[in-house]
Design an enzyme around this catalytic site. Structure first.
Site, short mmCIF file in Angstrom:
data_model
loop_
_atom_site.label_atom_id
_atom_site.label_comp_id
_atom_site.label_asym_id
_atom_site.label_seq_id
_atom_site.Cartn_x
_atom_site.Cartn_y
_atom_site.Cartn_z
N LYS A 137 -37.60 -9.04 -25.48
CA LYS A 137 -36.67 -8.70 -24.22
C LYS A 137 -36.73 -7.51 -23.52
O LYS A 137 -36.00 -7.89 -22.74
CB LYS A 137 -35.71 -7.32 -25.65
CG LYS A 137 -35.12 -8.72 -27.00
CD LYS A 137 -34.21 -7.15 -27.84
CE LYS A 137 -33.93 -8.07 -29.23
NZ LYS A 137 -32.81 -7.30 -29.39
N LYS A 167 -34.33 -20.62 -31.01
CA LYS A 167 -33.44 -20.22 -31.35
C LYS A 167 -31.86 -20.49 -30.85
O LYS A 167 -32.07 -19.88 -30.47
CB LYS A 167 -33.83 -18.98 -31.91
CG LYS A 167 -33.17 -18.68 -33.55
CD LYS A 167 -33.76 -17.28 -33.66
CE LYS A 167 -32.60 -16.37 -34.71
NZ LYS A 167 -33.58 -15.28 -35.20
N LYS A 220 -26.60 -15.93 -29.68
CA LYS A 220 -25.41 -15.17 -28.15
C LYS A 220 -25.66 -15.35 -26.68
O LYS A 220 -24.75 -15.36 -25.99
CB LYS A 220 -24.96 -14.36 -29.01
CG LYS A 220 -24.45 -14.87 -30.67
CD LYS A 220 -23.95 -13.16 -30.80
CE LYS A 220 -25.32 -12.11 -31.58
NZ LYS A 220 -24.60 -10.79 -32.00
#
Length: 353
Positions: free
Chosen positions: A115, A217, A220
């Protein structure tokens, strides 16, 4: 030996639109677990700050997750549905766990590296330490089981490490206040205050991939809305996204071995299997040898059939924010009552006046 009272805990972060991957991989499993377990389901709004500090719509996103829980079939009267920030024990226990966890443990957390990317020095301390908050979320209720995906298994292992170190470091005090339970960690008996939480990774929790790239994957945060089916999408939008989903030139194989090396085909077959509660082999028995031009409309129809009732109920709930807020308030009060029992005992164990 005595046992900790079985309890399932899990949470969903209110950032971005919930999508098909969230539903199939998590929420549908939450619904199934409530039939045989005491469950606490949390909208982890404190975690949302690790991804982005300033949100214009955090309250609305929090309500949306709660609405998705309820629309999917979670019963907030028999179980607990609440938002994390309503219970101060999450933050208090997280600080204690920050002092239990070791820097070396946190440095091994691969999701922080993913991240933060190349700008790790600019990432927030919250993003770095959020696995410790996740441990507090779970152990605040002394939960014994957590449904997790592959990307969270490492954090659950950290939760176990934190629980074990706390239990060992404060073993004498835990025994002195008479609140621990004798358990085995490996072959060693330990008088534990916190359970060694177990993951729930079996059952219908497929890894749903992007409709635009079968190697990534469904997310969002993907810039392309065509990469995912959102729970709030209408039937026309779902059909469009399935129609535009990336595939290859070959038709559907008759056996699952034929999906090897074909990530997009494997993903669409897997989605159909999950939505229909069938195996991939069953799906291929019905559609093997056909082209995607025939399979995609069937997949779109199935997705609409399964998701439309949830979408409709979510919209109804989101139009009545007072009702959602009342559910979250009630859940927060019931969660806080449980959490305060833990925190009173933890304060005693640690030595706070």
């Amino acid at each position: 030996m005595n046992q900790f009272q079985p309890l399932v805990f899990s949470g969903v972060q209110p950032t971005g639109n919930l999508h098909l991957g969230n539903y199939l991989g998590a929420i549908r499993k939450f619904v199934a677990l409530q039939a045989t377990n005491d469950c606490i389901y949390c909208v982890v709004d404190m975690h949302a700050l690790t991804a982005q500090l300033v949100h214009e719509d955090l309250k609305e996103q929090t309500r949306s997750i709660a609405a998705a829980f309820i629309a999917s079939g979670i019963d907030p009267t028999k179980h607990i549905v609440f938002n994390q920030s309503a219970v101060s024990g999450h933050a208090e226990l997280a600080w204690i766990f920050n002092c239990v966890a070791r820097i070396g443990w946190m440095n091994r957390m691969t999701q922080f590296k993913d991240k933060a990317g190349k700008d790790a020095e600019k990432a927030s301390l919250g993003l770095y330490a959020y696995p410790s908050l996740m441990a507090a979320d779970i152990l605040l209720y002394r939960a014994t089981h957590v449904p997790v995906g592959d990307d969270q298994k490492q954090h659950l292992e950290l939760t176990r490490d934190i629980a074990q170190k706390f239990n060992l470091d404060f073993a004498a005090k835990i025994r002195a206040i008479g609140k621990g339970i004798d358990i085995k960690v490996g072959d060693e008996p330990v008088h534990a205050y916190f359970p060694m939480v177990e993951p729930l990774i079996d059952g219908p929790a497929p890894r749903v991939m992007s409709l635009r790239d079968g190697t990534k994957k469904m997310s969002k945060s993907d810039a392309s809305d065509l990469s995912r089916i959102n729970l709030m999408d209408d039937a026309e939008t779902i059909a469009k996204k399935v129609r535009k989903a990336k595939t290859d030139a070959d038709g559907l194989p008759s056996e699952t071995a034929g999906l090897a090396g074909r990530p997009e085909a494997d993903n669409l077959v897997g989605i159909y299997a999950a939505l229909s509660d069938k195996s991939k082999a069953d799906v291929l028995a019905d559609f093997g040898g056909q082209q995607f031009s025939a399979f995609k409309p069937a997949l779109a129809d199935l997705a609409v059939e399964v998701l439309s009732p949830i979408t409709g109920e979510m919209r109804r709930l989101m139009d009545d924010t007072a009702h959602i807020d009342a559910i979250l308030k009630d859940g927060g009060e019931r969660a806080n009552a449980r959490a305060e029992v833990t925190m009173k005992e933890v304060r005693d164990i640690v030595g706070f006046l």
